[in-house]
Design an enzyme around this catalytic site. Structure first.
Site, PDB file in Angstrom:
ATOM      1  N   GLY A 198      40.828  32.107  41.504  1.00  0.00           N
ATOM      2  CA  GLY A 198      40.406  32.331  40.126  1.00  0.00           C
ATOM      3  C   GLY A 198      40.662  33.779  39.768  1.00  0.00           C
ATOM      4  O   GLY A 198      40.734  34.635  40.657  1.00  0.00           O
TER       5      GLY A 198
ATOM      6  N   GLN B 292      39.742  41.512  35.412  1.00  0.00           N
ATOM      7  CA  GLN B 292      40.393  41.888  36.677  1.00  0.00           C
ATOM      8  C   GLN B 292      41.829  42.360  36.487  1.00  0.00           C
ATOM      9  O   GLN B 292      42.462  42.831  37.437  1.00  0.00           O
ATOM     10  CB  GLN B 292      40.348  40.710  37.659  1.00  0.00           C
ATOM     11  CG  GLN B 292      38.914  40.334  38.025  1.00  0.00           C
ATOM     12  CD  GLN B 292      38.898  39.219  39.039  1.00  0.00           C
ATOM     13  OE1 GLN B 292      38.924  38.053  38.670  1.00  0.00           O
ATOM     14  NE2 GLN B 292      38.876  39.562  40.319  1.00  0.00           N
TER      15      GLN B 292
ATOM     16  N   CYS C 102      36.020  38.570  46.423  1.00  0.00           N
ATOM     17  CA  CYS C 102      36.492  38.875  45.075  1.00  0.00           C
ATOM     18  C   CYS C 102      37.753  39.716  45.177  1.00  0.00           C
ATOM     19  O   CYS C 102      37.784  40.695  45.924  1.00  0.00           O
ATOM     20  CB  CYS C 102      35.419  39.650  44.304  1.00  0.00           C
ATOM     21  SG  CYS C 102      35.905  40.069  42.621  1.00  0.00           S
ATOM     22  N   LEU C 103      38.793  39.340  44.446  1.00  0.00           N
ATOM     23  CA  LEU C 103      40.058  40.080  44.481  1.00  0.00           C
ATOM     24  C   LEU C 103      39.872  41.523  44.023  1.00  0.00           C
ATOM     25  O   LEU C 103      40.688  42.383  44.349  1.00  0.00           O
ATOM     26  CB  LEU C 103      41.103  39.389  43.600  1.00  0.00           C
ATOM     27  CG  LEU C 103      41.462  37.945  43.981  1.00  0.00           C
ATOM     28  CD1 LEU C 103      42.455  37.371  42.976  1.00  0.00           C
ATOM     29  CD2 LEU C 103      42.017  37.866  45.391  1.00  0.00           C
TER      30      LEU C 103
ATOM     31  N   HIS D 149      31.552  32.338  39.404  1.00  0.00           N
ATOM     32  CA  HIS D 149      32.029  33.692  39.720  1.00  0.00           C
ATOM     33  C   HIS D 149      32.856  34.262  38.563  1.00  0.00           C
ATOM     34  O   HIS D 149      32.671  35.413  38.149  1.00  0.00           O
ATOM     35  CB  HIS D 149      32.845  33.613  41.013  1.00  0.00           C
ATOM     36  CG  HIS D 149      33.443  34.894  41.494  1.00  0.00           C
ATOM     37  ND1 HIS D 149      33.075  35.488  42.682  1.00  0.00           N
ATOM     38  CD2 HIS D 149      34.416  35.694  40.964  1.00  0.00           C
ATOM     39  CE1 HIS D 149      33.784  36.605  42.853  1.00  0.00           C
ATOM     40  NE2 HIS D 149      34.618  36.742  41.824  1.00  0.00           N
TER      41      HIS D 149
HETATM   42 ZN    ZN Z   1      35.937  38.241  41.375  1.00  0.00          ZN
END
Ligand code: ZN
Length: 202
Positions: free
Chosen positions: A56, A61, A107-108, A149
């Site tokens: 995702g 981001q 999380c990226l 998330h």
């Molecule tokens: Zn994330």
């Protein structure tokens, strides 16, 4: 036009914004225009998510305070589910239907670390697709966690805000220890896969 091949492929990989950057900790603006500019963003977000091996990715981001996320994520039956949600609202089960799952989450935007985060094992997400059509995504398994998330990201919340401070310190240490693997513009530049940091003693 509602051809998702056109809006979900052929994008360019963008650098992933990290926790601590203000846009990641602010509430986003709703999507109002379902136009080519949005479609280009969606294409780029799919390309960026794939390059980073994510399930995702929220617009924050890639540095944009706009309420849209993309996902490409297995559900509880291991069926891959792929899509776009603008202006998402998540509904969670209440009462006896509410079953918490404490799996590890990552999380990226805080790469290399994982922590146990307790979340309901089922989530329903309502919003609009990239053409402005209403969508309902019923999430089970990893997809339930993903929908929560990503919607959190668009509300300025990261999963580190949802864990006890001791677990947060451990998570931040893990991420700091592995930071050498992730160039500033990752995943434009790939992750380093050596066993030890460059220049470290063997
Ligand atoms: Zn994330």
């Amino acid at each position: 036009m509602t051809n998702t091949e056109d809006t979900r492929t052929g994008g360019k990989v963008l650098p992933i914004t990290r926790w601590g950057t203000p846009v990641m900790h602010e509430v986003t603006k709703p999507v109002e225009h379902f136009d080519e500019e949005l479609h280009q963003l969606v294409r780029d977000m799919f390309a960026t998510m794939a390059a980073a091996d994510g399930v995702g990715l929220a617009a924050t981001q890639v540095g944009l305070g706009l309420s849209v996320f993309v996902y490409d994520c297995p559900d509880a039956d291991m069926v891959m589910r792929r899509g776009v949600v603008c202006n998402p609202v998540v509904t969670l089960p209440e009462g006896k239907d509410r079953v918490l799952d404490s799996s590890e989450e990552g999380c990226l935007s805080h790469p290399g670390g994982y922590a146990s985060v307790s979340r309901p094992d089922r989530a329903v997400c309502h919003g609009l697709d990239e053409f402005g059509n209403p969508v309902e995504v019923i999430g089970t398994g990893l997809l339930a966690r993903c929908l929560q998330h990503e919607t959190d990201h668009l509300n300025g919340t990261v999963y580190g805000d949802r864990i006890p401070s001791r677990a947060r310190r451990k998570l931040d240490r893990e991420v700091a220890d592995l930071a050498w693997r992730y160039p500033d513009d990752w995943p434009v530049s790939p992750k380093l896969t050596a066993a030890v940091p460059p220049g470290a003693a063997e």
